[in-house]
Motif scaffolding. Structure first.
Motif, PDB file in Angstrom:
ATOM      1  N   TYR A 172       0.033 -41.715  12.533  1.00 30.14           N
ATOM      2  CA  TYR A 172       0.797 -42.836  12.013  1.00 30.14           C
ATOM      3  C   TYR A 172      -0.084 -43.722  11.153  1.00 30.14           C
ATOM      4  CZ  TYR A 172       4.861 -42.112  15.010  1.00 30.14           C
ATOM      5  OH  TYR A 172       5.987 -41.610  15.591  1.00 30.14           O
ATOM      6  N   LYS A 173       0.525 -44.311  10.144  1.00 27.99           N
ATOM      7  CA  LYS A 173      -0.064 -45.427   9.410  1.00 27.99           C
ATOM      8  C   LYS A 173       0.382 -46.654  10.193  1.00 27.99           C
ATOM      9  CE  LYS A 173      -1.473 -47.991   5.851  1.00 27.99           C
ATOM     10  NZ  LYS A 173      -2.817 -48.406   5.829  1.00 27.99           N
ATOM     11  N   ILE A 181       4.353 -46.201  10.334  1.00 25.39           N
ATOM     12  CA  ILE A 181       5.093 -45.157   9.627  1.00 25.39           C
ATOM     13  C   ILE A 181       4.467 -43.818   9.961  1.00 25.39           C
ATOM     14  CG2 ILE A 181       5.776 -44.328   7.349  1.00 25.39           C
ATOM     15  CD1 ILE A 181       5.146 -47.321   6.462  1.00 25.39           C
ATOM     16  N   GLU A 182       5.286 -42.867  10.429  1.00 27.81           N
ATOM     17  CA  GLU A 182       4.771 -41.548  10.763  1.00 27.81           C
ATOM     18  C   GLU A 182       4.316 -40.829   9.504  1.00 27.81           C
ATOM     19  OE1 GLU A 182       5.949 -37.584  13.338  1.00 27.81           O
ATOM     20  OE2 GLU A 182       7.503 -39.027  12.848  1.00 27.81           O
ATOM     21  N   ILE A 183       3.168 -40.183   9.593  1.00 25.67           N
ATOM     22  CA  ILE A 183       2.649 -39.387   8.479  1.00 25.67           C
ATOM     23  C   ILE A 183       3.091 -37.956   8.714  1.00 25.67           C
ATOM     24  CG2 ILE A 183       0.584 -38.581   7.295  1.00 25.67           C
ATOM     25  CD1 ILE A 183      -0.784 -41.178   8.253  1.00 25.67           C
ATOM     26  N   LYS A 184       3.976 -37.499   7.880  1.00 23.70           N
ATOM     27  CA  LYS A 184       4.541 -36.154   8.034  1.00 23.70           C
ATOM     28  C   LYS A 184       3.562 -35.107   7.518  1.00 23.70           C
ATOM     29  CE  LYS A 184       8.800 -37.668   8.964  1.00 23.70           C
ATOM     30  NZ  LYS A 184       9.479 -37.536  10.175  1.00 23.70           N
ATOM     31  N   LYS A 185       3.478 -33.987   8.250  1.00 26.38           N
ATOM     32  CA  LYS A 185       2.658 -32.850   7.792  1.00 26.38           C
ATOM     33  C   LYS A 185       3.428 -32.096   6.722  1.00 26.38           C
ATOM     34  CE  LYS A 185       0.211 -32.176  12.115  1.00 26.38           C
ATOM     35  NZ  LYS A 185      -0.079 -31.278  13.204  1.00 26.38           N
TER      36      LYS A 185
END
Length: 182
Positions: free
Chosen positions: A91-92, A177-181
């Protein structure tokens, strides 16, 4: 007497020459202006991120919540407690909220505080927030990680008043904010 008009001219000339040209910024001021603009840009980006941030789901790995220290001291003491949390993915992180309580002899709370750390691998940690004293309920932070660590501390020395120090944190929440792969 014959130079009286020249004096007036000279004074006006000196006054006009002392004024900087329109748009001129002295060299040391240019750096201050650049730093101020960078700070404004960073604050604007953080505000934008906070608007789209959501509460991050957290799973306790070690330690406990609420996190509390209760110690009686009469000299040099350092006591820390740690809680490690898995956020589930990277996450950010943009902000946190927390409830806190502290007390010390005769209201003395100077040696009490907490820090928040983030890590991508649960091994190397980056400190993203530190508070001395306990009166924080929320604040902006900036970092990226899958793991979070909350560390509370009481550090006293021979000059601090002897007595009972208490510090407790509860309802710890992270937002980001979730960091998507890809």
């Amino acid at each position: 007497e014959k130079y009286k008009g020249l004096d007036r001219f000279w004074n006006r000339f000196e006054t006009e020459m002392a004024k900087p040209a329109p748009g001129y910024v002295p060299p040391n001021e240019e750096e201050k202006v650049a730093v101020a603009k960078q700070k404004q840009a960073k604050e604007a980006e953080l505000a934008r991120l906070k608007k789209i941030s959501k509460e991050i789901p957290m799973k306790l790995i070690s330690g406990k919540m609420p996190l509390a220290i209760d110690t009686i001291t009469s000299g040099n003491v350092t006591q820390t407690n740690e809680t490690t949390i898995d956020l589930g993915s990277n996450y950010k992180v943009t902000s946190f909220s927390i409830n806190s309580f502290c007390s010390g002899p005769e209201g003395f709370i100077k040696p009490i505080g907490f820090s928040i750390y983030l890590s991508a691998d649960n091994k190397s940690w980056e400190r993203v927030f530190t508070s001395s004293g306990c009166y924080h309920s929320s604040d902006s932070i900036s970092g990226i990680g899958r793991y979070a660590k909350l560390v509370t501390y009481i550090t006293t020395n021979q000059h601090d008043p002897a007595g009972r120090y208490r510090f407790a944190l509860s309802n710890f929440r992270l937002y980001g904010i979730e960091i998507k792969k890809r």
